[in-house]
Design a protein around this motif. Structure first.
Motif, PDB file in Angstrom:
ATOM      1  N   ASP A   1      -6.189  10.464  12.421  1.00  0.00           N
ATOM      2  CA  ASP A   1      -5.715   9.629  10.971  1.00  0.00           C
ATOM      3  C   ASP A   1      -4.456   8.968  11.544  1.00  0.00           C
ATOM      4  O   ASP A   1      -3.862   8.193  11.035  1.00  0.00           O
TER       5      ASP A   1
ATOM      6  N   PHE B   1      -2.508   0.503  10.589  1.00  0.00           N
ATOM      7  CA  PHE B   1      -2.108  -0.025   9.164  1.00  0.00           C
ATOM      8  C   PHE B   1      -0.509  -0.920   9.714  1.00  0.00           C
ATOM      9  O   PHE B   1      -0.197  -1.987   9.206  1.00  0.00           O
TER      10      PHE B   1
ATOM     11  N   ASN C   1     -10.279   2.119   1.822  1.00  0.00           N
ATOM     12  CA  ASN C   1     -11.706   2.237   2.609  1.00  0.00           C
ATOM     13  C   ASN C   1     -12.291   3.171   1.539  1.00  0.00           C
ATOM     14  O   ASN C   1     -12.500   2.991   0.792  1.00  0.00           O
TER      15      ASN C   1
ATOM     16  N   ALA D   1      -6.344   3.346  -0.907  1.00  0.00           N
ATOM     17  CA  ALA D   1      -6.706   4.090   0.817  1.00  0.00           C
ATOM     18  C   ALA D   1      -7.357   3.032   1.697  1.00  0.00           C
ATOM     19  O   ALA D   1      -6.916   2.647   2.629  1.00  0.00           O
TER      20      ALA D   1
ATOM     21  N   LYS E   1      -7.403   9.807   4.834  1.00  0.00           N
ATOM     22  CA  LYS E   1      -7.938   9.339   6.204  1.00  0.00           C
ATOM     23  C   LYS E   1      -7.159   8.223   6.065  1.00  0.00           C
ATOM     24  O   LYS E   1      -6.705   7.409   7.328  1.00  0.00           O
ATOM     25  N   ALA E   2      -6.366   7.858   5.104  1.00  0.00           N
ATOM     26  CA  ALA E   2      -5.748   6.486   4.658  1.00  0.00           C
ATOM     27  C   ALA E   2      -4.530   7.110   5.079  1.00  0.00           C
ATOM     28  O   ALA E   2      -3.160   6.829   5.900  1.00  0.00           O
ATOM     29  N   SER E   3      -3.541   8.201   4.598  1.00  0.00           N
ATOM     30  CA  SER E   3      -2.165   9.764   5.151  1.00  0.00           C
ATOM     31  C   SER E   3      -2.862  10.653   4.521  1.00  0.00           C
ATOM     32  O   SER E   3      -2.831  11.228   3.662  1.00  0.00           O
TER      33      SER E   3
ATOM     34  N   ARG F   1      -3.019   5.293  10.395  1.00  0.00           N
ATOM     35  CA  ARG F   1      -2.043   4.710  10.530  1.00  0.00           C
ATOM     36  C   ARG F   1      -0.628   3.606  11.071  1.00  0.00           C
ATOM     37  O   ARG F   1       0.175   2.194  10.019  1.00  0.00           O
TER      38      ARG F   1
ATOM     39  N   THR G   1     -10.168  -3.285   9.505  1.00  0.00           N
ATOM     40  CA  THR G   1      -9.713  -1.396   8.782  1.00  0.00           C
ATOM     41  C   THR G   1     -11.705  -0.762   8.008  1.00  0.00           C
ATOM     42  O   THR G   1     -12.302   0.128   8.511  1.00  0.00           O
TER      43      THR G   1
ATOM     44  N   MET H   1       0.955  -1.279   0.326  1.00  0.00           N
ATOM     45  CA  MET H   1      -0.382  -0.226  -0.230  1.00  0.00           C
ATOM     46  C   MET H   1       1.128   1.302   0.207  1.00  0.00           C
ATOM     47  O   MET H   1       0.774   2.323  -0.962  1.00  0.00           O
TER      48      MET H   1
END
Lengths: 529, 492
Positions: A513, A520, A330, A328, A412-414, A517, A499, A283
């Motif tokens: 956020d 993850f 999501n 991402a 949201k992911a990064s 991370r 997730t 990812m």
């Protein structure tokens, strides 16, 4: 699940274009208009037949619909398995929609070897629909490769001055990616046999197979290369500008509108659900490459003096967004990525059509050859502006919906990737508006531009339907988004149960956020080895 | 396993007998019948081929899986494996004859010997595939090779054809010596030339000793030459370029298949216990054959020469299948050779159409504009080229798919990756021809000087059959696969 009429709609729309080809072959070469009408008629009928797919589609389930499943090569357990879900539905419709308009857009642009050209476009349509509907590895691979042949001829025969170079490059580039995928498919096939004792090429049987991590990594890479070339992701994008610039207008429209989506679709259909662990492991790398693609594509676009090349590089940037949203991992990002595929198909397809209109009038694509066109072509200027705005993601038009969702997903992911990607939006506005200013505003500096005619009826006929959808998706995207809900949720469930559940519930603020991370990374470590 | 041992069994060699009678008949007609009948030689030979096909199809025990029938005191075997190969040879021969009729008219060389030699060569191939012991196989090899040496130089007033024949003869006889020497060494260490007996001996002795390994290596050289595998491929480009186009078509398909048939039978049936010894050897050969063939083909200007290198590369793919010696490996050889026969002979049929009298147009550049002057021929050529390149939905793709799946099943993933990368390389030179046919302007000056061969019904039929084969092998492979699956079983 069969539909109410019990008609194999998917096979019908896949092979209808072939019927058109047979009809075209029977027409004398000299009757060019008849050939065009038959080709257009076939594609319109195909589109109309594909419409029930939307209306009869059950949005409440992630399972495959309109399924057709019969044995094909029983010795290898290859089946003729077709079906669509929320991920492929809109792409199939986009294909049938754009194919018809692309054929209409090429009426006067191609006057030589019309028969071959129209046959190639229809053959291409068959291949594209097949790719989106196939649920068997071998069937998918066959469609995936078959599609190269007509595109190769479209670029190579009816293209610009460097068409041969571009066509061969396109063919070999794409094929080198896909042969590795073939090896990976075969490895999967035998690994599955060892694990379960049955031979199957059915894609759905490979979901959640629970492959060991290191094997997932290698197979993921093989698929990744095939799809990344097709998308094209930075740094596998070099074939794209060549192919786009040399291809005739209809070729570019299809190439940008549909062909590039196959890469993204491939990721969604294969990489994510079959190699969930590798997806999470890779990812950060994929996100980084996507962001590099977004910025790089946009910056190279700014530097172009050829309009078509500018649009071509903007595709690299836009597809970077699709990849970003998808990886991402999501709900927002994935949905954004899906809807952005449609948006990009519409907006960029329309942009290529607009470039084609200019080119047909002036036979040049250099920005410096234009200027002040708005004065002679006011309607054209209005539609051009609308399409350009949609491409850069102005609220109220389709591009905004997709990019907003993608950016929400990305943030949201990064946080970091999200912020960099936002810069791409600004760059997008720069290259599009600057190009628009130089082409349309100002004084008419070239005498040839004085007497350009505004849009013809046929040009309205193929541009307005796209504009309609551009506005529709921008203002009220729900009819489009709702089709993908169930499938996207299910996909995320497959990739990463934790997730998707967490992200769905509370909308995390930018602060947590960071927590996401960390999660993850732990997840990757925990399940990875 | 049912085994019938009998000394003389004419029904076991019935297809071969038909061919012998047919070729002798042609020679007799040529000597005694009036000259105006010479247009009929080709059709007489076709009748022979069709008759042989019919007999092969109806030979006894044909529907039993493991039916093996030995006859002539164990010299001769009839099983599904050799019957499938015989069908491939006869298909190749039939197509070649269809192509040749018009070609020989053009060259004013319509002689009975041509057809007789083609049929003798086919006979040799059939003996190779049916030989149950090394001497029989060797006789087949010789019969096939000597006929081919003559055929390569058939257009005797063309210097290049003479050169091809001489080169082929000298190098070919040299390679045959290796084959014979290998047979001698194996005989020396096992005391027998019968394939089942050799297998029994090695299994009993555990290991045959260094002489038998030496003999095996010499056999690899001999068959390597016959299949044009690198590094024993040097003869192929010159011979393929010099020989008359229909003969090149013939040579590139049937004899190669025959060599693989005998090669596989000896190695899988007689020497399976030496597999560890030959695996590395063949692995290297396969990689070299694929890579050298494809890379050198990239720069060829003469299309016959290009297809010669391409045919070397294809031998490499078959070696990959050979290496994955198992159920899948052997059946994929059968499937691939069938597909290869269709697509390669088809391509040569189109070349024959275009080349014109004296084969003046065999450069790739001469194909310019063919797509618009002869759309059907160009379309057929495109189909054959895409099939050779292994692009779906053609037989070439299915064949490669089969071969690489066999390789991956046996754990040769690296080899499969080298193989698929090679087929990407090959796409470039196959595309060059389509580029010339569709995307480049024709050279109009040259166009007027040499008229294109007029289509004859026989040529059209040949192209049609090949195209049908290529497409049906690609789209509906099930029927063929069922046949193939029946065929491999007898070997193992």
């Amino acid at each position: 699940m069969m539909n109410a009429l019990n008609l194999p709609i998917l096979s019908l729309i896949t092979y209808l274009p072939l019927v058109g080809i047979v009809a075209i072959c029977l027409i004398n070469n000299s009757r060019q208009d008849l050939i065009r009408w038959v080709a257009f008629g076939t594609s319109v009928v195909t589109f109309l037949v594909s419409l029930p797919l939307y209306f009869m589609f059950d949005c409440g389930t992630w399972e495959m619909q309109f399924v057709e499943d019969v044995p094909w090569i029983s010795q290898f357990a290859v089946r003729y398995h077709m079906g669509i879900d929320g991920i492929s539905l809109l792409l199939v419709l986009l294909t049938t929609f754009l194919s018809a308009l692309a054929i209409l857009s090429t009426w006067t642009a191609v006057t030589e070897r019309v028969k071959g050209y129209m046959a190639s476009l229809l053959f291409l349509e068959t291949g594209m629909i097949g790719v989106f509907c196939a649920l068997d590895f071998v069937l998918f691979y066959v469609f995936w490769e078959v599609m190269l042949i007509p595109m190769y001829f479209i670029i190579g025969i009816w293209g610009g001055p460097r068409r041969i170079y571009a066509a061969v490059k396109f063919f070999i580039y794409t094929m080198s990616g896909s042969v590795l995928m073939l090896v990976a498919i075969l490895v999967l096939y035998f690994m599955n046999f060892e694990a379960t004792g049955t031979y199957t090429f059915d894609i759905l049987d490979y979901y959640n197979l629970g492959l060991p991590g290191n094997i997932q990594m290698w197979l993921f890479l093989a698929f990744f290369v095939a799809f990344a070339i097709k998308v094209p992701m930075f740094p596998f994008h070099t074939w794209l500008p060549d192919a786009h610039v040399e291809a005739p207008t209809a070729g570019s429209v299809i190439l940008a509108g549909v062909l590039l989506k196959m890469g993204i679709y491939g990721f969604l259909r294969f990489c994510l659900p079959i190699f969930p662990q590798a997806t999470i492991d890779f990812m950060p790398i994929v996100l980084a490459l996507s962001v590099v693609g977004i910025i790089y594509g946009a910056m190279v676009s700014i530097a172009q003096d050829d309009i078509k090349k500018l649009v071509a590089y903007s595709s690299v940037s836009h597809l970077g967004y699709c990849m970003l949203g998808m990886f991402a991992l999501n709900v927002d990002g994935l949905k954004g990525s899906l809807i952005q595929m449609i948006n990009h198909g519409l907006s960029t397809g329309a942009l290529f059509m607009i470039v084609g209109m200019l080119y047909e009038r002036r036979h040049t694509r250099l920005i410096s050859e234009y200027g002040g066109i708005m004065k002679v072509m006011p309607m054209f200027a209005a539609l051009f502006l609308l399409v350009a705005l949609s491409s850069m993601g102005v609220p109220g038009l389709n591009g905004f919906v997709g990019e907003l969702l993608i950016l929400i997903g990305a943030f949201k992911a990064s946080l970091a990737f999200g912020m960099v990607a936002t810069i791409g939006l600004i760059l997008g506005a720069i290259y599009l508006l600057w190009m628009y200013r130089r082409v349309m505003y100002g004084q008419i500096t070239k005498a040839e531009n004085q007497n350009l005619k505004d849009m013809t009826g046929r040009e309205y006929a193929y541009l307005l339907p796209i504009v309609l959808f551009i506005v529709w998706i921008g203002v009220y995207p729900k009819p489009f988004l709702k089709t993908m809900d169930a499938s996207v949720d299910h996909l995320l469930e497959t990739v990463n149960p934790r997730t998707s559940a967490r992200m769905d519930g509370a909308k995390p603020t930018w602060l947590n956020d960071v927590v996401a991370r960390v999660d993850f990374q732990q997840l990757a470590k925990g399940q990875g080895r | 396993m049912e085994q019938v041992m009998s000394s003389i069994n004419l029904s076991a060699i019935a297809p071969e007998l038909i061919l012998v009678v047919c070729s002798l008949l042609i020679l007799l007609i040529q000597s005694f019948a009036p000259i105006r009948l010479k247009g009929w030689y080709g059709y007489v030979s076709l009748i022979g081929v069709v008759g042989a096909v019919a007999v092969v199809l109806t030979q006894p025990q044909s529907f039993e899986l493991r039916a093996i029938e030995y006859s002539f005191n164990g010299m001769w075997v009839v099983d599904n494996y050799c019957r499938f190969f015989k069908l491939i040879f006869l298909l190749g021969t039939g197509l070649t004859i269809l192509i040749s009729i018009k070609y020989l008219d053009n060259e004013a060389m319509q002689h009975g010997e041509y057809y007789a030699l083609i049929i003798f060569a086919t006979l040799g191939m059939m003996i190779m595939s049916s030989g149950a012991e090394l001497i029989t196989i060797f006789l087949g090899v010789e019969l096939m090779s000597i006929s081919l040496y003559v055929l390569a130089g058939y257009t005797r007033n063309r210097m290049i054809s003479n050169e091809a024949a001489l080169k082929y003869f000298l190098l070919g006889s040299f390679a045959t010596c290796f084959l014979l020497y290998g047979i001698a060494l194996i005989y020396g260490s096992t005391g027998t030339t019968s394939i089942p007996a050799i297998a029994k001996f090695i299994a009993g002795a555990g290991f045959g000793g260094p002489t038998i390994v030496m003999g095996m290596a010499l056999l690899v050289i001999g068959f390597g030459f016959k299949t044009a595998s690198v590094p024993f491929h040097m003869w192929a480009p010159d011979v393929y370029e010099g020989a008359p186009a229909p003969v090149t078509a013939f040579m590139s398909a049937g004899p190669k298949a025959a060599a693989f048939a005998a090669f596989a039978r000896i190695f899988m049936e007689a020497l399976p216990s030496l597999q560890t010894n030959w695996t590395m050897l063949i692995w290297v050969m396969a990689v070299l054959t694929m890579s050298v063939g494809n890379v050198i083909a990239l720069v060829q200007e003469n299309i016959k020469r290009m297809l010669a290198y391409s045919s070397i590369a294809h031998a490499g793919y078959v070696l990959v299948a050979f290496l994955s010696a198992g159920e899948r490996g052997i059946s994929s050889i059968l499937y691939y050779m069938l597909a290869y026969t269709c697509m390669n002979i088809g391509a040569f049929a189109v070349i024959t159409v275009l080349a014109g009298k004296g084969e003046q147009r065999v450069r790739i550049a001469d194909f310019r504009g063919l797509g618009y002057r002869h759309p059907i021929a160009a379309l057929a050529m495109t189909l054959f080229l895409f099939s050779l390149a292994g692009i779906p939905p053609t037989g070439g793709f299915m064949g490669k798919f089969y071969i690489f799946s066999a390789a991956i099943k046996e754990g040769f993933v690296g080899l499969a990756i080298i193989g698929v990368i090679n087929s990407v390389v090959s796409v470039y030179y196959y595309l060059r021809v389509t580029v010339a046919m569709y995307m480049q302007a024709p050279d109009t000056a040259a166009e007027k000087e040499i008229p294109v061969t007029v289509f004859s019904p026989a040529l059209v039929i040949a192209i049609f059959i090949s195209a049908y084969g290529v497409l049906s092998l690609g789209l509906f492979p099930s029927t063929y696969l069922a046949m193939v699956k029946l065929s491999f079983l007898t070997l193992l």
